[in-house]
Write a protein that holds these residues in place. Sequence first.
Motif, short mmCIF file in Angstrom:
data_model
loop_
_atom_site.label_atom_id
_atom_site.label_comp_id
_atom_site.label_asym_id
_atom_site.label_seq_id
_atom_site.Cartn_x
_atom_site.Cartn_y
_atom_site.Cartn_z
N LYS A 235 0.83 -1.20 0.00
CA LYS A 235 0.00 0.00 0.00
C LYS A 235 0.87 1.25 0.00
N ASP A 239 1.21 3.97 -2.98
CA ASP A 239 0.96 5.39 -2.73
C ASP A 239 2.13 6.25 -3.21
N THR A 242 1.96 6.64 -6.93
CA THR A 242 0.93 7.63 -7.29
C THR A 242 1.43 9.05 -7.05
N SER A 277 0.77 1.94 -11.33
CA SER A 277 -0.23 1.95 -10.27
C SER A 277 -0.62 0.51 -9.94
#
Length: 329
Positions: A235, A239, A242, A277
Amino acid sequence: MKFTKTLTAMAVALAATTGSAAMALDELVVGYFLEWPTPNQFAQDKGLYDEALGIPVKWVSFDAGTAMSAAMASGDVHISFSQGVTPFLVATAAGQDLQVVDIAETYSDNNNCVVRSTLEIDSDNAMELKGKQVALPIGTAAHSDFLAQIGHFGLAESDFKIVDMTPVDSAAAFAAGEFDMVCGWGGPLRRMKEHGNVMLSGAEKEAVSGVIYDVTSTPSSFAEANPDVVAKFLKVTSDMNTMYAENREPMIADIAKEAGMDIEGTTAILDVMNFMSAETQLSEQWMGGWLAGDLKRQALALEAAGKIKALDDYDALVNTSYLTAAQGM
């Protein structure tokens, strides 16, 4: 040349318990590469992984993905970030129970072989490489890339005098006038190019042997015992990808610091890498379908070269559950 050194080290490591995963960890140990800048190093520098996981994250640097495999086999490393596909395939062929849990990046222009400029050899007269001395890290993506390139030019591994050497060491030796050809990645590759030329560009290599990418790998036993840890790690990584895609400039200095590089070198390498992503990674183009087939394709190529015995099926080695869980967090 066989992967003798690599497989011997791996056999020793495999004799130990593969990742003695505990249900409650005191710290997470992650393997990574120096001089290999990636967006998640921003989180590494800022302690964002520690914050998200609720435990300290210890980052251990390696010279090659083969050493990462051995460290995971002995339980010294829980997750290897950006392990090359070739070391992953060598390890699993040797019986190590590893899984791919995400795609770290693609980098066809950031992994290559460099021929000494004074030889004046390029793709037009590649046969003149026959008999030359080459330094490369055996059993890595750079080795597979070398095999693909020389095969494209009608040459065989037996046509060369090969020395097993890390990219850092071979770049230094190349600068000192040693070796006719060297292969590597990241920061060392940039230094190699100061004294030579590549035979094929990234795009040309993709046409020959497909896209070059690294994976995030972990022992199955560790992931099964610590699914939340793996998902939370992915995760944070997602992130950072991104954030990087939206505006990388505020991240560069921290990435450079953790990569052990200057800003100029970090930026130059990041310019020829691609970070996906979670949604893209989970698509049919990657982990949702294509990846297992490509792992099999590359394993068969290594088998044909006499390096490993390919597995019958690679579907079980691609586990999308942790990245899917991370996407839902």
